[in-house]
Write an enzyme that holds these catalytic residues in place. Structure first.
Site: not given
Length: 415
Positions: A164, A194, A274
């Site tokens: 993402h 992911d 992230s």
């Protein structure tokens, strides 16, 4: 896999599901103050003893003499016993095996301090900056810019991060720990898990550090960990937060309906973290930070992808995505009986000018064998394809109008 879903073989994704902005990246994040109760109560003083009643005459002197002799003998025996016990304990302790992951950063000889763990891993942690366009299933495409984190896994400049973080990216720039900005390209990715693999485009760039991958299966609840990344903006690069492993093997469903097996931690994870590493007490990467719970009433619940879920896929992720050019639907045993079709992968659509079209595959074909192996699921096809290289030719056997036909498909790298 849900038999009603349609899968784009070349994107690792369900094309019948509506996409979200990010896989839970845009969670509500708040500044938190973490408090740690490290106060240890002192041991109570219990040295006082009950008083004896005094006796008169010779009896008093006898008692005193006996007490002195007993004290001397007791002291000698006691000290000898203590020495013997301590000696045995030291010998036994020296023969004990050290735990795989020491449970603290500082008290075990195998463990590093949080600062030492950070210094070991931080040189390999990078800022991932992206710009591009995201098309949300029919909605007007939107230009997007953003940042995330990642970490270098080898001297060739391959970098692991979250999918993402780079979704829809047309340009990717990586800021190394030494401050240099370098261009990078997306090599491969798995949207459902992911995870994405990047590579520094300029092979002459010398990487400032490489991480050591640990064993996420050895993690235990209560074990201390640190997270490194770039929350919120580049001004906060190389931010380190600490916490513990709150739980392992947490099953969490993403906004796209995919269930992931994750590590739960209370180390602060914010937007921009992230793709950064979760690090154990030995300075090894044991997870890829990827999300946190979004709620005003919840604090200290973040998640990381266990590194063991990725280790076996590093080789395939380091190779370009190979384009087949079909969208498929799984034909389960129930659907097979219901529609009198062969179990396998029903081709819903063939992309123009794709390897599948060039080879002669058509919508309505049911793939039953891929590279000579019987397949019935989307995952089985992906697993075989991931072992191939650009330019490889694979045989694809299909059932068309009740007849078995075989086509040779030359795989191409997806641009």
């Amino acid at each position: 896999m849900n038999e009603d879903n349609i899968y784009d073989v070349d994107k690792y994704e369900e094309v019948s599901e509506e996409k979200e902005n990010e896989i839970k990246e845009d969670f509500i994040d708040e500044d938190k103050t973490f408090e740690k109760d490290s106060y240890v109560h002192p041991i109570n003083d219990i040295s006082s003893t009950p008083k004896r009643k005094k006796k008169k005459g010779n009896t008093l002197f006898k008692v005193i003499a006996i007490a002195i002799i007993a004290g001397l003998l007791g002291g000698g025996i006691g000290s000898g016993s203590v020495y013997y016990l301590l000696k045995n304990n030291i010998i036994q302790s020296s023969n004990k095996e050290v735990a795989q992951n020491p449970q603290t950063f500082s008290t075990d000889s195998e463990a590093l301090t949080a600062s030492e763990a950070f210094e070991k891993v931080a040189p390999a942690v990078v800022i991932v900056s992206v710009s591009g366009v995201i098309d949300y299933s029919g909605i007007v495409p939107q230009e997007t810019e953003g940042i995330g984190s990642g970490f270098i896994i080898n001297e060739e400049g391959y970098i692991l991060t979250n999918y993402h973080v780079i979704e829809g990216a047309k340009e990717v720039t990586v800021t190394l720990s030494d401050g240099n900005d370098v261009k990078a390209k997306v090599v491969n990715y798995d949207e459902n898990q992911d995870v994405a693999m990047l590579k520094i485009s300029d092979d002459s760039v010398k990487v400032p550090g490489v991480v050591e991958l640990g064993d996420s299966d050895a993690l235990k609840p209560g074990e201390q960990v640190i997270a490194i990344g770039t929350p919120l903006s580049k001004e906060f690069n190389q931010t380190v937060t600490s916490g513990i492993v709150s739980a392992v093997n947490r099953t969490v469903e993403t906004s796209s309906g995919v269930q992931l097996n994750l590590i739960q931690t209370d180390a602060a994870i914010n937007p921009g973290n992230s793709g950064g590493p979760l690090v154990n007490t030995k300075g090894e990467v044991v997870g890829i930070n990827n999300m946190k719970i979004a709620s005003d009433s919840v604090e200290g619940i973040g998640f990381s992808i266990p590194i063991n879920e990725i280790k076996d896929r590093i080789e395939s992720l380091s190779k370009p995505i190979l384009n087949l050019g079909v969208s498929i639907r799984e034909i389960s045993s129930d659907l097979s009986k219901q529609y009198n079709m062969e179990e396998g992968l029903y081709i819903v659509q063939v992309t123009e000018f794709s390897p599948a079209e060039k080879a002669g595959l058509q919508a309505g074909d049911v793939i039953v064998k891929f590279d000579g192996q019987r397949i019935k699921t989307f995952d089985e096809l992906k697993a075989i394809r991931d072992t191939k290289n650009e330019g490889d030719v694979v045989s694809v056997e299909v059932v068309r109008n009740g007849e078995n036909k075989t086509f040779n498909v030359q795989l191409e790298a997806k641009e």
